[in-house]
Design a protein around this motif. Structure first.
Motif, PDB file in Angstrom:
ATOM      1  N   ARG A  56       1.089  -1.751   0.199  1.00  0.00           N
ATOM      2  CA  ARG A  56      -0.092   0.190   0.264  1.00  0.00           C
ATOM      3  C   ARG A  56       0.666   1.409  -0.187  1.00  0.00           C
ATOM      4  N   GLN A  59       2.419   1.656  -3.370  1.00  0.00           N
ATOM      5  CA  GLN A  59       1.493   1.993  -4.177  1.00  0.00           C
ATOM      6  C   GLN A  59       1.175   3.885  -4.545  1.00  0.00           C
ATOM      7  N   CYS A 123      -1.904   0.252  -9.668  1.00  0.00           N
ATOM      8  CA  CYS A 123      -1.705  -0.194 -10.900  1.00  0.00           C
ATOM      9  C   CYS A 123      -0.573  -1.883 -11.334  1.00  0.00           C
ATOM     10  N   CYS A 136      -3.291   0.031 -16.367  1.00  0.00           N
ATOM     11  CA  CYS A 136      -4.063  -1.034 -16.158  1.00  0.00           C
ATOM     12  C   CYS A 136      -5.062  -2.229 -16.715  1.00  0.00           C
ATOM     13  N   SER A 140      -3.398  -9.864 -12.671  1.00  0.00           N
ATOM     14  CA  SER A 140      -3.680  -9.508 -10.764  1.00  0.00           C
ATOM     15  C   SER A 140      -1.943 -10.396 -10.452  1.00  0.00           C
ATOM     16  N   GLN A 156      -5.460  -7.172  -6.926  1.00  0.00           N
ATOM     17  CA  GLN A 156      -6.226  -7.230  -8.638  1.00  0.00           C
ATOM     18  C   GLN A 156      -5.677  -6.217  -9.363  1.00  0.00           C
ATOM     19  N   HIS A 158      -6.518  -4.046 -11.422  1.00  0.00           N
ATOM     20  CA  HIS A 158      -6.705  -3.127 -11.183  1.00  0.00           C
ATOM     21  C   HIS A 158      -6.065  -1.554  -9.363  1.00  0.00           C
ATOM     22  N   TYR A 160      -6.227  -3.387  -6.993  1.00  0.00           N
ATOM     23  CA  TYR A 160      -6.583  -3.356  -5.253  1.00  0.00           C
ATOM     24  C   TYR A 160      -6.407  -4.236  -4.757  1.00  0.00           C
ATOM     25  N   ARG A 162      -5.387  -6.687  -1.292  1.00  0.00           N
ATOM     26  CA  ARG A 162      -6.388  -7.434  -0.262  1.00  0.00           C
ATOM     27  C   ARG A 162      -5.704  -8.197   0.341  1.00  0.00           C
ATOM     28  N   CYS A 166      -6.747 -14.454  -5.061  1.00  0.00           N
ATOM     29  CA  CYS A 166      -7.008 -13.436  -5.951  1.00  0.00           C
ATOM     30  C   CYS A 166      -7.897 -14.361  -6.556  1.00  0.00           C
TER      31      CYS A 166
END
Length: 168
Positions: A56, A59, A123, A136, A140, A156, A158, A160, A162, A166
């Motif tokens: 994060r 990114q 991405c 993008c 993934s 992912q 685009h 995201y 988490r 996947c």
């Protein structure tokens, strides 16, 4: 004036009652104790948590610094290292892997098993992004963190990020 307390009115637990309580507590400790004291999966959870944070942050930096296209993660056998345009990163930001932990990266991006980047939209893109801007939606990136247990981190296509595989 003094009051007398009769010894006959004072009651306590009998030896049998104390033994029964001790046996019941012993059974509870033997059955529930390992679930609370187990260290199984702690190393994998630590890597997963630190990796989510590092991804994060990388990114976010890629989205803020649109002039340089070189923020991502470098994957090694013993560590996961934030990659910031070839600059050295502080040692506390490197995610050292315990000897029993293995990280496998799955992605269609070129050379994603060693290093990949984020574009200015956040991405995941290949290392080629430093010379040719990539869009993008290419692929993934999935990290499988395995040891005693297996945990997953998914970036992912685009952007995201988490926890979890996947494919789910």
């Amino acid at each position: 004036m003094t009051t007398k307390v009769s010894v006959k009115n004072v009651q306590g637990f009998s030896v049998i009652e104390l033994i029964v309580v001790i046996i019941v507590l012993g059974i509870i400790a033997v059955t529930a104790g390992p679930a609370f004291m187990s260290r199984d999966g702690i190393a994998e959870q630590r890597v997963q948590t630190e990796l989510l944070s590092a991804l994060r942050l990388s990114q976010e930096r890629a989205m803020q610094d649109v002039k340089q296209r070189c923020y991502g993660i470098a994957i090694g056998a013993s560590a996961l290292t934030p990659y910031e345009c070839g600059q050295s990163v502080a040692p506390e930001r490197v995610i050292n892997l315990a000897s029993e932990v293995n990280v496998v990266v799955t992605s269609a991006l070129a050379n994603a098993q060693t290093r990949w980047l984020f574009n200015s939209w956040g991405c995941p893109v290949s290392e080629n992004h430093t010379s040719n801007a990539e869009p993008c939606g290419q692929s993934s990136v999935e990290f499988a963190i395995s040891g005693v247990t297996t945990r997953y981190v998914c970036v992912q296509s685009h952007g995201y990020i988490r926890s979890g595989a996947c494919s789910t």
